[in-house]
Design a protein around this motif. Structure first.
Motif, PDB file in Angstrom:
ATOM      1  N   VAL A  61      77.817  32.946  46.882  1.00 40.98           N
ATOM      2  CA  VAL A  61      77.036  32.526  47.978  1.00 40.98           C
ATOM      3  C   VAL A  61      78.155  32.432  49.193  1.00 40.98           C
ATOM      4  O   VAL A  61      79.069  31.399  49.369  1.00 40.98           O
ATOM      5  CB  VAL A  61      76.276  30.842  47.765  1.00 40.98           C
ATOM      6  CG1 VAL A  61      75.868  30.651  49.041  1.00 40.98           C
ATOM      7  CG2 VAL A  61      75.676  30.985  46.658  1.00 40.98           C
ATOM      8  N   VAL A  62      77.775  33.082  50.298  1.00 39.63           N
ATOM      9  CA  VAL A  62      78.605  33.174  51.521  1.00 39.63           C
ATOM     10  C   VAL A  62      78.111  32.125  52.530  1.00 39.63           C
ATOM     11  O   VAL A  62      76.929  32.446  53.005  1.00 39.63           O
ATOM     12  CB  VAL A  62      78.741  34.767  51.917  1.00 39.63           C
ATOM     13  CG1 VAL A  62      79.462  34.928  53.252  1.00 39.63           C
ATOM     14  CG2 VAL A  62      79.362  35.676  50.746  1.00 39.63           C
ATOM     15  N   LEU A  63      79.078  31.338  52.832  1.00 35.04           N
ATOM     16  CA  LEU A  63      78.794  30.385  53.981  1.00 35.04           C
ATOM     17  C   LEU A  63      79.491  31.334  55.331  1.00 35.04           C
ATOM     18  O   LEU A  63      80.461  31.695  55.401  1.00 35.04           O
ATOM     19  CB  LEU A  63      79.481  29.277  53.720  1.00 35.04           C
ATOM     20  CG  LEU A  63      79.300  28.546  52.542  1.00 35.04           C
ATOM     21  CD1 LEU A  63      80.200  27.330  52.260  1.00 35.04           C
ATOM     22  CD2 LEU A  63      78.033  28.122  51.964  1.00 35.04           C
ATOM     23  N   GLN A  71      72.910  27.111  53.220  1.00 34.54           N
ATOM     24  CA  GLN A  71      73.415  27.826  51.992  1.00 34.54           C
ATOM     25  C   GLN A  71      73.739  26.769  50.882  1.00 34.54           C
ATOM     26  O   GLN A  71      73.559  26.889  49.623  1.00 34.54           O
ATOM     27  CB  GLN A  71      74.627  28.751  52.229  1.00 34.54           C
ATOM     28  CG  GLN A  71      74.201  30.091  52.931  1.00 34.54           C
ATOM     29  CD  GLN A  71      73.400  30.991  52.216  1.00 34.54           C
ATOM     30  OE1 GLN A  71      72.389  30.670  51.784  1.00 34.54           O
ATOM     31  NE2 GLN A  71      74.187  32.118  51.706  1.00 34.54           N
ATOM     32  N   LEU A  72      74.377  25.723  51.399  1.00 33.46           N
ATOM     33  CA  LEU A  72      74.707  24.513  50.630  1.00 33.46           C
ATOM     34  C   LEU A  72      73.284  23.904  49.975  1.00 33.46           C
ATOM     35  O   LEU A  72      73.428  23.658  48.864  1.00 33.46           O
ATOM     36  CB  LEU A  72      75.597  23.468  51.466  1.00 33.46           C
ATOM     37  CG  LEU A  72      76.918  23.826  51.660  1.00 33.46           C
ATOM     38  CD1 LEU A  72      77.627  22.887  52.327  1.00 33.46           C
ATOM     39  CD2 LEU A  72      77.713  24.275  50.446  1.00 33.46           C
ATOM     40  N   ALA A  73      72.244  23.984  50.679  1.00 35.17           N
ATOM     41  CA  ALA A  73      71.096  23.437  50.298  1.00 35.17           C
ATOM     42  C   ALA A  73      70.671  24.146  48.727  1.00 35.17           C
ATOM     43  O   ALA A  73      70.197  23.689  48.014  1.00 35.17           O
ATOM     44  CB  ALA A  73      69.953  23.263  51.199  1.00 35.17           C
ATOM     45  N   CYS A 108      74.940  17.521  47.230  1.00 26.90           N
ATOM     46  CA  CYS A 108      75.191  17.561  45.697  1.00 26.90           C
ATOM     47  C   CYS A 108      75.650  16.567  45.043  1.00 26.90           C
ATOM     48  O   CYS A 108      76.116  16.304  43.893  1.00 26.90           O
ATOM     49  CB  CYS A 108      76.185  18.831  45.255  1.00 26.90           C
ATOM     50  SG  CYS A 108      75.514  20.491  45.999  1.00 26.90           S
ATOM     51  N   GLY A 109      75.937  15.317  45.973  1.00 31.10           N
ATOM     52  CA  GLY A 109      76.420  14.128  45.334  1.00 31.10           C
ATOM     53  C   GLY A 109      78.126  14.157  45.349  1.00 31.10           C
ATOM     54  O   GLY A 109      78.670  15.367  45.638  1.00 31.10           O
TER      55      GLY A 109
END
Length: 232
Positions: A61-63, A71-73, A108-109
């Protein structure tokens, strides 16, 4: 109950944040390489993932600065589905990745933080400095650097410790930093070292003075570290 404690009643490991080192793949630690190799999903900026490309076996997963929230979601969804997820940071995440850490943990905690080798450590080794005699500052912040600037100048004037400083890429670079010191009252002849691209092809070290650095026409890489040795 947060995601990293239980999903569907089953305890799982938290998402991992890992430091991939200063750029040379030989500086990736064994622990970090194993975490990445065993991950179902590996996220990070393209330049960061390139350092560990040889050990990634899962989904990439490229940010980018524009898409990182989106993307982080998506990473969070994979994590919630029980996938082992790793987010990669350049260098050591404890030195200059705080903004990314905040974003990851918001999605993500609480994350497990696995350190790597920082270019700051490499700079210390190159300059022959002991970290217990050195202060580290980073200007990698997007919400204003004025307070940090004042603190850095005060530390230079006190001349009790060596200083290692990460400039703000493109916005506040070595020339700006030299000007800051001179305006703050630090002597023009004070020595300074500018390291670029540590551990990478094209690595360089400029040994000069603040006065000379403030008038240089040399352009610097975004992978730059400024070292202000204590004057003796």
């Amino acid at each position: 109950m947060t995601l990293h404690e239980k999903i569907d009643g089953q305890a799982i490991r938290p998402i991992a944040l890992v430091g991939v080192g200063p750029g040379d793949p030989e500086y990736v630690t064994v622990r970090v390489a194993r975490e990445i190799a065993e991950a179902d999903v590996v996220a990070g900026f393209a330049t960061v993932l390139a350092v560990v490309d040889r050990v990634i076996t899962g989904q990439r997963v490229v940010l980018t600065y524009r898409n990182q929230e989106e993307q982080l979601a998506e990473v969070a969804k994979e994590y919630a589905a029980g996938k082992r997820c790793v987010v990669c940071c350049y260098g050591d995440l404890n030195f200059s990745a705080q903004e990314l850490i905040v974003r990851v943990e918001r999605h993500c905690g609480k994350a497990e933080r696995i350190p790597g080798i920082s270019s700051v450590q490499v700079a210390s080794a190159r300059a022959g400095l002991a970290m217990e005699e050195t202060l580290f500052f980073t200007l990698h912040a997007r919400d204003g650097i004025e307070a940090s600037q004042a603190e850095i100048v005060a530390a230079a004037l006190a001349n009790k410790r060596n200083l290692i400083i990460l400039p703000l890429p493109w916005s506040f670079m070595p020339l700006d930093m030299a000007t800051m010191f001179l305006k703050g009252g630090v002597a023009e002849q004070h020595p300074v070292i500018v390291y670029q691209k540590l551990t990478l092809p094209g690595e360089s070290a400029l040994h000069t003075t603040l006065g000379e650095l403030a008038t240089t026409t040399q352009e610097f890489s975004d992978l730059t570290i400024v070292v202000l040795p204590r004057s003796v």
